[in-house]
Design a protein around this motif. Sequence first.
Motif, PDB file in Angstrom:
ATOM      1  N   ARG A 140      -7.748   9.458  -0.524  1.00 38.28           N
ATOM      2  CA  ARG A 140      -8.239   8.137  -0.897  1.00 38.28           C
ATOM      3  C   ARG A 140      -9.081   8.160  -2.168  1.00 38.28           C
ATOM      4  NH1 ARG A 140     -10.819   4.888   3.925  1.00 38.28           N
ATOM      5  NH2 ARG A 140      -8.686   5.323   4.650  1.00 38.28           N
ATOM      6  N   ARG A 141      -9.961   9.143  -2.288  1.00 41.00           N
ATOM      7  CA  ARG A 141     -10.848   9.175  -3.460  1.00 41.00           C
ATOM      8  C   ARG A 141     -10.044   9.370  -4.746  1.00 41.00           C
ATOM      9  NH1 ARG A 141     -13.025  13.173  -6.251  1.00 41.00           N
ATOM     10  NH2 ARG A 141     -12.450  14.755  -4.704  1.00 41.00           N
ATOM     11  N   ARG A 162      -8.051   6.209  -5.613  1.00 41.31           N
ATOM     12  CA  ARG A 162      -8.879   5.162  -6.225  1.00 41.31           C
ATOM     13  C   ARG A 162      -9.158   5.483  -7.684  1.00 41.31           C
ATOM     14  NH1 ARG A 162     -12.031   5.045  -1.290  1.00 41.31           N
ATOM     15  NH2 ARG A 162     -13.572   6.372  -2.335  1.00 41.31           N
ATOM     16  N   ARG A 200      -8.024   3.177 -11.072  1.00 46.01           N
ATOM     17  CA  ARG A 200      -8.962   2.689 -12.092  1.00 46.01           C
ATOM     18  C   ARG A 200      -8.460   2.968 -13.503  1.00 46.01           C
ATOM     19  NH1 ARG A 200     -13.015   4.551  -8.386  1.00 46.01           N
ATOM     20  NH2 ARG A 200     -13.194   6.529  -9.510  1.00 46.01           N
TER      21      ARG A 200
END
Length: 482
Positions: free
Chosen positions: A278-279, A282, A286
């Motif tokens: 998930r990190r 994300r 961006r």
Amino acid sequence: MAEVIVIGGGMGGMAAALLLARQGHEVRLIERHERLGGKLAEHRRDGFTFSLGPSLLTMPHLFRRLGLRQEFVEPAELCRYRFADGTRLTTSRDPERMARAVESFSPGQGTAWRAFHRWAEGCLRAAERTVFAGPPLRRPEEARLSDLLAVSPARTLDGLARHFFTDPRLRQYVGRYATYAGSSPYLAPAALGCIPALEHGQGGWYVPGGLARLADELALLLTEAGVEVSTGVGVERVLADGERVTGVRLESGEQASAEVVVANTDSAELYGRLLPHRRRLRAEARLGRSSSALLLLAGVEGRTPGLPHHSVIFSADYAAEFGDLFDRGRPPLDPTVYVGCSAVDDPSQAPPGAENWVMLVNVPARDPARWPLSPESYRDVVLERLAARGHDLAGRLRFVDLFTPADLRERYGSWGGAIYGSATHGRLASLRRPGNRGPRRGLYLVGGSAHPGGGLPMVTLGAHIVAGLVGQDFPAERKVRS
């Protein structure tokens, strides 16, 4: 010796598999589609052959290092640019000849081009010591503190162009290098301005029969090196424990063990589906999406006097064009059109007396059903714009086959556009690409979305980098080639 699985049979995956097999590892290459090559794809119809990916390549030494023996041919011109006011600029490999052409095109700007080229050469040398030398966050041995300044980190590519040129047409010429990475000159880092140093220093090259022949020869080299190749096989998941990868699970349910997994996929696909993280996902989101491409493949009757292998027909308003692409999410109504016609240098690519036109337009990486115009209507817009700029194909067209981003993804893999994490936006974008090492021991990334970036030579360079990393982490006896 390590058991290695390479996911994806594009140029990066094929090159990495070959290099790792030659290191002595046991390598299996798994490709979802029935063919290898990724962007090195082609479309054939009625005696015409069209490249669906790159039409020219730079840095030929990277391909020779793989053992490729294909003939490389250098076209007479690097590219011919046609601007909205009807003026033209022909670019050639020799820098001094290029400077004279710029001076004749725009009096007083020849000196500016020489200064720009010197900057590009310095930027390229810095990139060779840093970005091209290995993964980010690891200081290469030959790197210098001055290398950071050499890439003009505070500037976008458009800012770089404005620094050197007062002629808006020459700013447009510099800005087009952003599209090599699917970006906008108003967002992309100035570091992309090093590409002219590659073109003028090492040339742009064509492979007789089309660049897809590189994939054909690589497939033979994989067999010679003992790589097990599985096509038409999808990977569902990369298997891992808390510290390291353990293999993959195929869509059939079969599990294959491996100490090393090399993902030749978009990094967002890796972290979103194959090994959810998930990190990292994300962080990728961006960075923003790259643009994609709409291809018009035209069988054209007759020969066009003086047509070069590669030309660019610019829009009248570059800022509006890229505003449409990245701000408004729609295909530009006045697009820049990239035209490739390999039949100029390779008559085998079209029937006698005919030409194979590949027309590429940058479009948003979104479902064409959400475009304001249908792809067919947009095709007509592109042909009308070409006619207005001196390339009226009316009465000469045998056919025009259309490939949307969705078509390219379906037929040839995910390269058709939906690329998150391409790290093409922002002044320091070159340093923000996903690294070649993944978050688990034994996981590596190679391909357009990973360091050192997109483009056929950069993907090949990435394969060399990954092979070096695996060699450090999993030493193996090199195979002796017979």
